[in-house]
Write an enzyme that holds these catalytic residues in place. Structure first.
Site, PDB file in Angstrom:
ATOM      1  CB  THR A 194      88.014   5.721  48.677  1.00 46.91           C
ATOM      2  OG1 THR A 194      89.125   5.997  47.817  1.00 46.91           O
ATOM      3  CG2 THR A 194      86.914   6.741  48.453  1.00 46.91           C
TER       4      THR A 194
ATOM      5  CD  GLU B  33      88.989   4.685  44.275  1.00 47.35           C
ATOM      6  OE1 GLU B  33      89.368   5.510  45.122  1.00 47.35           O
ATOM      7  OE2 GLU B  33      88.947   4.923  43.054  1.00 47.35           O
TER       8      GLU B  33
END
Length: 317
Positions: free
Chosen positions: A212, A260
């Site tokens: 991420t 994220e």
């Protein structure tokens, strides 16, 4: 589009213009009505259209600590205004001294002496000057003295969002805080966006097979409620379908709230240090802690599949 930071940035030879004033946070559909009307009037009169806004938000100066979450930073607002045809944006530094400027002095110093207003376009509830003492009626009277028109545009727009409440920045912030990004998107006319620089996190996502981009968001950003969302990650000129996680990562006893974004089906991306944007399309599920790591991985696979489907249904951005 020209961007000015303070009255001193306005060109000395600046001529007449059509002006609209406001925070315009989010440039939502109600704001778009006013700004588009101002742009249209400017085209009719053959002069530029100028939007006047403030930084920081006036409430932070008048009532320190009350700065509202922002739906869009100033550079994003300027981009959206440019798309509507605005010719210049004037960002006035809102200081304690500036907050004490009377409505009459504001008219003279900003609208008359610097912007040479030919017309001013506002919503019906527009207030300005010290203690918000100036209103549309006062502006109309000042226009008669200083030779500018005042046009009032009703920004009343409503839909399903917020149970039918009139669209506003306040309602949009509330919906974002509740995780109703679809409702916020209806008001904005586009997905709610969060921006920032990609920084190094714990890198657990990479270890789990779902790397991420950990986005260090800009100050005062309006961040959606904790949970998983479908949307897009904008980086290096590309919009990538994404599964987005907001929260403290309870699976690993995290305490810091993060945003994220996992770029779906993308391999080998290196986004560290880049300024990126994350668009929130739809809420998928709330934040949760699972009994095992395998349970988490199974749910992540389900989340990514659902996010892929939602983004595909929405079409390419």
């Amino acid at each position: 589009m020209q961007r000015w930071r303070g009255l001193e940035d306005i060109p000395q030879d600046w001529g007449r213009s059509v002006v609209t004033i406001g925070s315009y946070d989010g440039v939502h559909r109600g704001h778009q009505l006013i700004i588009s009307h101002a742009v249209g009037r400017a085209r009719e009169l053959g002069v530029p259209c100028v939007v006047v806004t403030f930084d920081p938000h006036p409430s932070e100066v008048v009532r320190p600590g009350s700065h509202p979450p922002l739906l869009a930073p100033h550079h994003r607002r300027a981009e959206l205004m440019a798309e509507l045809g605005v010719d210049a944006v004037l960002i006035l530094p809102f200081t304690t001294e500036f907050s004490k400027l009377s409505p009459a002095d504001f008219v003279v110093k900003v609208l008359v002496d610097k912007l040479h207003a030919k017309a001013v376009v506002e919503g019906p509830n527009f207030r300005f000057g010290h203690k918000a003492a100036g209103n549309v009626e006062f502006l109309v009277e000042q226009g008669k003295v200083y030779d500018f028109e005042v046009e009032v545009v009703d920004l009343f727009v409503c839909g399903d969002a917020g149970g039918g409440e009139p669209f506003s920045s306040t309602l949009t912030r509330r919906l974002v805080a509740e995780g109703d990004v679809e409702g916020a998107g209806e008001i904005l006319g586009r997905p709610h966006r969060v921006e920032g620089v990609v920084v190094r996190g714990a890198q657990r996502g990479r270890e789990l097979g779902f790397p991420t981009a950990n986005v260090e968001t800009l100050p005062h950003t309006a961040i959606p409620a904790d949970g998983v969302y479908a949307g897009w990650l904008h980086a290096a000129g590309e919009a990538m379908p994404a599964a987005i996680s907001v929260g403290t990562n309870p699976q690993f006893d995290g305490t810091e709230r993060t945003v994220e974004a996992y770029a779906i089906d993308r391999v080998g991306l290196d986004l560290y240090g880049l300024h990126v944007a994350v668009d929130f399309l739809a809420f998928v599920r709330g934040q949760a802690k699972f009994d095992s790591l395998d349970g988490l991985l199974e749910q992540m696979a389900v989340d990514v599949k659902r996010c892929r489907e939602l983004v595909a249904e929405a079409g390419i951005r």
